[in-house]
Design a protein around this motif. Structure first.
Motif, mmCIF file in Angstrom:
data_model
loop_
_atom_site.group_PDB
_atom_site.id
_atom_site.type_symbol
_atom_site.label_atom_id
_atom_site.label_comp_id
_atom_site.label_asym_id
_atom_site.label_seq_id
_atom_site.Cartn_x
_atom_site.Cartn_y
_atom_site.Cartn_z
ATOM 1 N N PHE A 174 -17.994 31.939 16.697
ATOM 2 C CA PHE A 174 -18.549 30.776 17.000
ATOM 3 C C PHE A 174 -20.082 31.573 16.504
ATOM 4 N N ASP A 175 -20.794 31.113 15.526
ATOM 5 C CA ASP A 175 -22.018 31.812 15.286
ATOM 6 C C ASP A 175 -22.888 31.477 14.911
ATOM 7 N N LYS A 176 -23.418 29.627 15.601
ATOM 8 C CA LYS A 176 -24.516 29.405 16.077
ATOM 9 C C LYS A 176 -25.265 29.350 16.802
ATOM 10 N N LYS A 177 -26.098 29.687 17.145
ATOM 11 C CA LYS A 177 -27.186 30.073 18.101
ATOM 12 C C LYS A 177 -27.868 29.287 18.981
ATOM 13 N N ASP A 178 -28.188 27.858 18.275
ATOM 14 C CA ASP A 178 -28.318 26.991 19.027
ATOM 15 C C ASP A 178 -27.373 25.627 18.878
ATOM 16 N N ILE A 179 -27.901 24.291 19.702
ATOM 17 C CA ILE A 179 -27.346 23.109 19.387
ATOM 18 C C ILE A 179 -28.397 22.316 19.568
ATOM 19 N N ILE A 180 -28.800 22.004 18.113
ATOM 20 C CA ILE A 180 -29.983 20.877 17.680
ATOM 21 C C ILE A 180 -29.123 19.504 17.714
ATOM 22 N N SER A 181 -28.159 19.211 16.731
ATOM 23 C CA SER A 181 -27.998 18.096 16.040
ATOM 24 C C SER A 181 -25.970 17.664 16.239
ATOM 25 N N ILE A 182 -25.594 17.047 16.178
ATOM 26 C CA ILE A 182 -24.014 17.562 16.636
ATOM 27 C C ILE A 182 -23.685 17.153 15.052
ATOM 28 N N ARG A 183 -24.529 17.217 13.895
ATOM 29 C CA ARG A 183 -24.415 17.670 12.113
ATOM 30 C C ARG A 183 -24.160 18.622 11.981
ATOM 31 N N ASP A 184 -24.544 19.815 13.467
ATOM 32 C CA ASP A 184 -24.992 21.173 12.791
ATOM 33 C C ASP A 184 -23.605 21.856 12.735
ATOM 34 N N PHE A 185 -22.263 20.653 13.421
ATOM 35 C CA PHE A 185 -20.996 21.824 13.555
ATOM 36 C C PHE A 185 -19.939 20.865 13.192
ATOM 37 N N SER A 186 -18.909 21.634 12.572
ATOM 38 C CA SER A 186 -17.650 21.224 12.069
ATOM 39 C C SER A 186 -16.723 20.700 12.602
ATOM 40 N N LYS A 187 -15.940 20.163 12.384
ATOM 41 C CA LYS A 187 -14.734 19.381 13.859
ATOM 42 C C LYS A 187 -14.248 20.853 14.504
ATOM 43 N N LYS A 188 -14.090 21.376 13.687
ATOM 44 C CA LYS A 188 -13.311 22.763 14.290
ATOM 45 C C LYS A 188 -13.917 23.275 14.955
ATOM 46 N N GLU A 189 -15.082 23.928 14.744
ATOM 47 C CA GLU A 189 -16.205 24.137 15.443
ATOM 48 C C GLU A 189 -16.360 23.365 16.742
ATOM 49 N N ILE A 190 -16.169 21.653 16.803
ATOM 50 C CA ILE A 190 -16.291 20.810 17.938
ATOM 51 C C ILE A 190 -15.140 21.012 19.425
ATOM 52 N N LEU A 191 -14.524 20.469 18.126
ATOM 53 C CA LEU A 191 -12.613 20.648 19.265
ATOM 54 C C LEU A 191 -12.512 22.134 19.907
ATOM 55 N N TYR A 192 -12.916 23.500 19.466
ATOM 56 C CA TYR A 192 -13.469 25.031 19.575
ATOM 57 C C TYR A 192 -14.136 24.659 21.366
ATOM 58 N N MET A 193 -15.657 23.598 20.941
ATOM 59 C CA MET A 193 -16.605 23.967 22.489
ATOM 60 C C MET A 193 -15.671 22.689 22.891
ATOM 61 N N LEU A 194 -14.915 21.801 22.944
ATOM 62 C CA LEU A 194 -13.993 21.137 23.677
ATOM 63 C C LEU A 194 -13.208 22.084 24.449
ATOM 64 N N GLU A 195 -12.041 22.957 23.763
ATOM 65 C CA GLU A 195 -10.958 23.733 24.326
ATOM 66 C C GLU A 195 -12.214 24.464 25.321
ATOM 67 N N SER A 196 -12.884 25.041 25.454
ATOM 68 C CA SER A 196 -13.235 26.102 25.960
ATOM 69 C C SER A 196 -14.174 25.254 27.075
ATOM 70 N N ALA A 197 -14.792 24.076 27.187
ATOM 71 C CA ALA A 197 -14.476 23.358 28.629
ATOM 72 C C ALA A 197 -13.871 23.518 29.794
ATOM 73 N N LYS A 198 -12.652 23.313 28.318
ATOM 74 C CA LYS A 198 -11.145 23.139 29.347
ATOM 75 C C LYS A 198 -10.987 24.456 30.199
ATOM 76 N N LYS A 199 -11.124 25.818 29.309
ATOM 77 C CA LYS A 199 -10.350 26.937 29.622
ATOM 78 C C LYS A 199 -11.222 27.449 30.496
ATOM 79 N N ILE A 200 -12.688 26.776 30.638
ATOM 80 C CA ILE A 200 -14.310 27.083 32.105
ATOM 81 C C ILE A 200 -13.601 26.533 33.147
ATOM 82 N N GLU A 201 -13.210 25.611 33.073
ATOM 83 C CA GLU A 201 -12.899 24.743 34.423
ATOM 84 C C GLU A 201 -11.721 25.483 35.117
ATOM 85 N N SER A 202 -10.730 26.105 35.146
ATOM 86 C CA SER A 202 -9.552 27.406 35.808
ATOM 87 C C SER A 202 -10.390 28.524 35.476
#
Ligand code: CP
Length: 306
Positions: free
Chosen positions: A3-31
């Motif tokens: 994940f090479d982004k420094k900031d989270i400013i706009s959802i437009r800055d992220f690809s579908k792959k990066e969004i899915l990565y963030m969602l998977e990370s949330a699932k991972k961190i839960e447990s």
């Protein structure tokens, strides 16, 4: 995936792959084992130039749950902003006191300006009527958890679609998936034309209507929003549309099986409290998911989650 982004400013800055990565990370961190030490020694600064309950407190909660600490202000009147300090100067000072900054500001583009100034990661917690990207990520996470998928859904967005930064971010994000969208608003509060043009250009199947009842019949997700009095330049215009949509449990009798009702909250009167106990309501769970999603975002931006 990295994940090479420094900031989270706009959802437009992220690809579908990066969004899915963030969602998977949330699932991972839960447990995750040992997550209470993941950000030990790190400091989060929350700079809120506008009121907030969920976004500020869930970011702070996320940092504390991962073992870090927090500082910041919830009202600029209690800071040197009240003496005329510029946003750039405030950022240059606060980056010396913290490892990551979350900012909410009434001016569109303020978070981008902060990111251009700062050397530490900046997260946009809402800039005017523009964007609220972390809300969108927790919304997607909630849809995924409650429906099991992001593709093949009909999502109806209801209320203030003109000034609503949450729906602007969400509509863009959902356009990356196979989503049918229904926009329910009075004529004066419809989705901005440039966003509609963008969505149509991407081939999104979308309908604009003023009828909440019609939307309830075909939606899988009903995303209610507040008519935001504070965003109206003319109070007379607000008075014309306030209370235009009020969802009650009786109205849900015509809903498609499995409909989930979401809302970024706070609500005023657009969802009756009798909806809260229905199996359709997921808005309190949605707010709670904000902590998990934000834990993942802090850990990713601080390089502690790969
Ligand atoms: N959803 C949301 O942004 O809520 P707050 O304004 O309470 O942060």
């Amino acid at each position: 995936m990295g994940f090479d982004k420094k900031d989270i400013i706009s959802i437009r800055d992220f690809s579908k792959k990066e969004i899915l990565y963030m969602l998977e990370s949330a699932k991972k961190i839960e447990s995750m084992q040992g997550r209470e030490k993941l950000l030990r020694g790190k400091i989060l600064a929350t700079l809120f130039y506008e009121p907030s309950t969920r976004t500020r407190l869930s970011f702070e909660s996320a940092m504390l749950r991962l073992g870090g600490s927090t500082t910041g202000f919830s009202d600029p009147k209690g800071s040197s902003v009240a003496k005329g300090e510029t946003l750039s100067d405030t950022i240059r000072i606060v980056e010396g006191y913290s490892d990551i900054i979350v900012i909410r500001h009434p001016v569109e583009g303020a978070a981008r300006l902060a990111a251009d100034t700062a050397h530490v990661p900046i997260i946009n917690a809402g800039d005017g009527a523009n964007q609220h990207p972390t809300q969108t990520l927790l919304d997607l996470y909630t849809i995924l958890k409650s429906k099991g998928r992001l593709d093949g859904l009909t999502v109806a967005m209801v209320g203030d679609l003109k000034y609503g930064r949450t729906v602007h971010s969400l509509a863009h994000a959902l356009s990356l998936f196979d989503t049918r969208m229904i926009f329910v608003a009075p004529e004066s509060l419809g989705m901005p034309d440039d966003l509609l043009d963008e969505l149509k250009g991407k081939g999104v199947d979308l309908t604009s209507t003023a009828s909440l009842k019609d939307a309830i019949r075909s939606a899988d997700i009903l995303y209610m929003t507040r008519i935001q009095k504070e965003r109206f330049p003319d109070i007379v215009e607000y008075e014309k549309v306030k209370g235009v949509y009020v969802l009650s449990s009786a109205m849900l009798s015509s809903a498609k099986k499995g409909l989930k009702v979401m809302h970024p909250l706070p609500r005023v009167d657009e969802i009756s409290t009798d909806v809260d106990a229905t199996e359709n309501a997921v808005y309190f769970e949605q707010a709670k998911n904000g902590v998990t999603m934000r834990e993942a975002l802090l850990a990713i931006l601080l390089g502690r989650l790969k």
